[in-house]
Design an enzyme around this catalytic site. Structure first.
Site, PDB file in Angstrom:
ATOM      1  N   CYS A  79      26.332   0.558   3.217  1.00 28.74           N
ATOM      2  CA  CYS A  79      25.857   0.850   1.867  1.00 28.74           C
ATOM      3  C   CYS A  79      24.448   1.424   1.880  1.00 28.74           C
ATOM      4  O   CYS A  79      24.017   2.031   0.896  1.00 28.74           O
ATOM      5  CB  CYS A  79      25.916  -0.397   1.005  1.00 28.74           C
ATOM      6  SG  CYS A  79      25.281  -1.879   1.786  1.00 28.74           S
TER       7      CYS A  79
ATOM      8  N   GLY B  89      35.609   0.422  -9.146  1.00 29.08           N
ATOM      9  CA  GLY B  89      36.158  -0.924  -9.220  1.00 29.08           C
ATOM     10  C   GLY B  89      35.155  -1.923  -9.761  1.00 29.08           C
ATOM     11  O   GLY B  89      35.486  -2.783 -10.589  1.00 29.08           O
ATOM     12  N   GLY B  90      33.900  -1.803  -9.308  1.00 27.63           N
ATOM     13  CA  GLY B  90      32.875  -2.716  -9.765  1.00 27.63           C
ATOM     14  C   GLY B  90      32.583  -2.564 -11.248  1.00 27.63           C
ATOM     15  O   GLY B  90      32.410  -3.557 -11.965  1.00 27.63           O
TER      16      GLY B  90
ATOM     17  N   GLU C 111      27.683   9.097  -4.105  1.00 26.34           N
ATOM     18  CA  GLU C 111      27.884   8.630  -2.734  1.00 26.34           C
ATOM     19  C   GLU C 111      29.190   9.152  -2.139  1.00 26.34           C
ATOM     20  O   GLU C 111      30.232   9.173  -2.806  1.00 26.34           O
ATOM     21  CB  GLU C 111      27.898   7.104  -2.693  1.00 26.34           C
ATOM     22  CG  GLU C 111      28.078   6.533  -1.296  1.00 26.34           C
ATOM     23  CD  GLU C 111      28.210   5.016  -1.289  1.00 26.34           C
ATOM     24  OE1 GLU C 111      27.872   4.403  -0.265  1.00 26.34           O
ATOM     25  OE2 GLU C 111      28.658   4.448  -2.311  1.00 26.34           O
TER      26      GLU C 111
ATOM     27  N   GLU D 108      27.129  -4.958  -6.129  1.00 25.40           N
ATOM     28  CA  GLU D 108      26.432  -3.973  -5.284  1.00 25.40           C
ATOM     29  C   GLU D 108      27.409  -2.835  -5.088  1.00 25.40           C
ATOM     30  O   GLU D 108      28.438  -2.996  -4.440  1.00 25.40           O
ATOM     31  CB  GLU D 108      26.014  -4.627  -3.963  1.00 25.40           C
ATOM     32  CG  GLU D 108      25.064  -3.779  -3.144  1.00 25.40           C
ATOM     33  CD  GLU D 108      25.799  -2.904  -2.150  1.00 25.40           C
ATOM     34  OE1 GLU D 108      25.973  -1.696  -2.448  1.00 25.40           O
ATOM     35  OE2 GLU D 108      26.195  -3.412  -1.101  1.00 25.40           O
TER      36      GLU D 108
ATOM     37  N   LYS E 147      38.126 -13.772  -3.555  1.00 18.48           N
ATOM     38  CA  LYS E 147      39.239 -12.812  -3.558  1.00 18.48           C
ATOM     39  C   LYS E 147      39.123 -12.024  -2.267  1.00 18.48           C
ATOM     40  O   LYS E 147      38.219 -11.213  -2.093  1.00 18.48           O
ATOM     41  CB  LYS E 147      39.128 -11.893  -4.771  1.00 18.48           C
ATOM     42  CG  LYS E 147      40.054 -10.675  -4.756  1.00 18.48           C
ATOM     43  CD  LYS E 147      41.508 -11.068  -4.838  1.00 18.48           C
ATOM     44  CE  LYS E 147      42.379  -9.824  -5.031  1.00 18.48           C
ATOM     45  NZ  LYS E 147      42.369  -8.926  -3.846  1.00 18.48           N
TER      46      LYS E 147
ATOM     47  N   GLY F  50      31.380  -3.380  -3.431  1.00 21.53           N
ATOM     48  CA  GLY F  50      32.494  -2.441  -3.368  1.00 21.53           C
ATOM     49  C   GLY F  50      32.186  -1.153  -4.090  1.00 21.53           C
ATOM     50  O   GLY F  50      31.023  -0.775  -4.286  1.00 21.53           O
ATOM     51  N   SER F  51      33.243  -0.493  -4.538  1.00 19.70           N
ATOM     52  CA  SER F  51      33.113   0.841  -5.120  1.00 19.70           C
ATOM     53  C   SER F  51      32.542   0.785  -6.532  1.00 19.70           C
ATOM     54  O   SER F  51      32.652  -0.229  -7.241  1.00 19.70           O
ATOM     55  CB  SER F  51      34.482   1.531  -5.163  1.00 19.70           C
ATOM     56  OG  SER F  51      35.329   0.892  -6.116  1.00 19.70           O
TER      57      SER F  51
END
Length: 505
Positions: free
Chosen positions: A300, A243-244, A389, A263, A182, A239-240
């Site tokens: 990250c 969303g994750g 974060e 991650e 994606k 990603g965030s």
């Protein structure tokens, strides 16, 4: 020669349009239109990946190594074009992208070499003991086998090394798993040209076209369709947290739950111990400022938190870091949305009770400038929001009363990708008392360095307890990452002729 994207998806060897288009939002240069992803395209790609698995999943390690090396060759052949469109789309400097391209091709070749050695298969053999009493033992052989098609979500901050042909894709292909990517909307043109490189390598080896597909853009329904498709057997995501976590929950709620290797982020705290602070406060302050602001803080492993015992040496560290950050000019962030989230994070920290602004400035649109804040140990321990974060060059210094409170801060941490200790020989006892705490909190523990930058190597771990990642027993960087997409299978009294080639004598 410039690269002009077709704007199409790559679905099982065919470049296809979608139901509509979206326009890229480059930091510079021309915008391009791209076809919008749909659940229907996901279905086609996932079904083709399942068909490809029946050949690719049973291919030899030699053939998969050739594929990985050819992908690296094809990426290098498009190097100048990749750099041009990558810098336009992301605002990252050419030198950064060229280095990232080298990392991308390097890890492809590393995985190729690694699977040829065969150690990752963890082959085991318990020979039959027919005369054992009270019961005989059968012949048992075990080997790691690929799990099936893998979904990969491209990352915003690494358009090459963590995206279309990045670490997740390379690990899955090395394991024998077809991949459906994606693509990330921040760099769709970069994703397309890299997908062209993968497809060119596939054609040269006449592999099943379903071994790799790229679905661009689309709303949340596209990502949801991908992780819920019954032919997808694992997911790699960078990603965030929000969303994750949503995708992770969808994977767990499937009729057949599948692993979600996400991650998700980290503040990567740095503990500066007192003897080191006495001898090199200014050096460490400058180093931290440089690591914090590198690449607009869009890593990250960006070390967003520094913990120091209060005193004159701590003030020297703080003053030096502030002066160094003051000299950092505006930097372009990856997207307008990331820039806005950075400013929102700054506002959240600034509005927190007990937090003092040390350095603030005005940044707008897609630009970022550093921010620096300070708080004390009591405030940190009473406000868990301070440990969330902020993606960008924002630093928070926590001054604590003594070593006991430093250990309290360490114990209060959520899961991290990294934790760092700065120490001299006189700090050994304190460092020794911190280590059991930090190794429970992070996937990588450093001494006298800065975590920005993740070496692609056998011993690297890029992961950690939640929320740094969703599976703390895994890594998304290094050769161990292949193990995410394998499962052990035991073969009892199976004739050699029926065993996988990697177990045959």
């Amino acid at each position: 020669m410039s690269f002009t994207p077709t704007g199409k998806h790559l679905i099982a060897g065919e470049w296809v349009d979608g139901a509509g288009t979206f326009a890229s939002e480059p930091a510079s240069g021309p915008s391009h239109d791209f076809a919008v992803g749909t659940p229907e395209l996901v279905d086609r790609a996932a079904k083709a990946a399942e068909q490809a698995f029946w050949s690719y999943g049973y291919s030899s390690r030699e053939d998969r190594a050739k594929f990985l090396n050819l992908i690296a060759d094809e990426i290098e052949a498009r190097g100048a074009e990749i750099t041009e469109i990558g810098t336009q789309e992301t605002g990252l400097p050419a030198a950064r992208l060229e280095g990232e391209r080298g990392r991308t091709t390097g890890q492809l070749r590393l995985f190729a070499d690694h699977i040829l050695k065969g150690d990752y298969l963890d082959r085991r053999h318990d020979e039959a003991l027919p005369d054992r009493k009270p019961a005989p033992r059968p012949d048992l052989k075990m080997v790691q086998r690929p799990i099936g098609p893998v979904a990969v979500f491209g990352a915003s901050n690494f358009p090459l090394a963590f995206s279309t042909a990045g670490g997740d894709t390379a690990a899955a292909l090395a394991a024998g798993c077809p991949v459906v990517v994606k693509g990330h909307g921040a760099h769709p043109g970069t994703g397309e040209i890299v997908a062209q490189a993968i497809d060119a390598a596939r054609k040269k080896l006449d592999l099943h076209p379903g071994v790799f597909s790229l679905v661009q853009g689309g709303d949340r329904s596209v990502g949801q369709a991908l992780v819920q498709h019954p032919d997808i057997k694992a997911v790699g995501f960078t990603g965030s947290l929000g969303g994750g976590r949503a995708l992770y929950d969808l994977c767990a709620a499937r009729p057949e739950p599948i692993p979600f290797f996400g991650e998700l982020g980290s503040v990567n705290p740095m503990f500066v111990l007192p003897e080191a602070l006495k001898t090199r406060a200014e050096e460490m302050g400058r180093g931290w400022a440089g690591s914090l602001s590198m690449g607009a803080g869009q890593f990250c492993t960006n070390p967003g938190i520094a913990v120091l015992i209060e005193g004159d040496e701590a003030r020297s560290f703080i003053d030096t870091a502030k002066a160094a950050l003051s000299d950092v000019g505006p930097q372009t962030m990856l997207t307008d949305g990331i820039a806005k989230a950075y400013r929102d994070g700054r506002d959240r920290i600034a509005a927190s009770s007990g937090v003092q602004e040390l350095l603030t400035s005005t940044c707008d649109l897609r630009n970022a400038t550093p921010y620096l804040f300070e708080t004390d140990g009591e405030t940190w321990l009473g406000n868990h929001d301070l440990g969330e974060e902020v993606f960008g060059p924002l630093g928070l210094i926590v001054t604590v009363k003594d070593a006991d409170q430093m250990r309290q801060i360490a114990r209060s941490l959520q899961g991290q990708l990294t934790c760092t200790i700065h120490m001299d020989a006189g700090d050994t006892d304190l460092g020794r008392s911190l280590m059991p705490i930090l190794e429970r909190k992070a996937g990588r523990v450093l001494a006298n360095g800065f975590p920005t930058g993740v070496e692609v190597a056998d011993a690297m771990v890029h992961g950690g307890p939640y929320p740094a990642s969703t599976n703390f027993g895994a890594t998304s960087v290094g050769t161990l990452s292949i193990r995410r997409f394998l499962r052990p299978v035991s073969y009892q009294n199976i004739p050699d002729a029926l065993l996988p080639a990697d177990l045959q004598k």
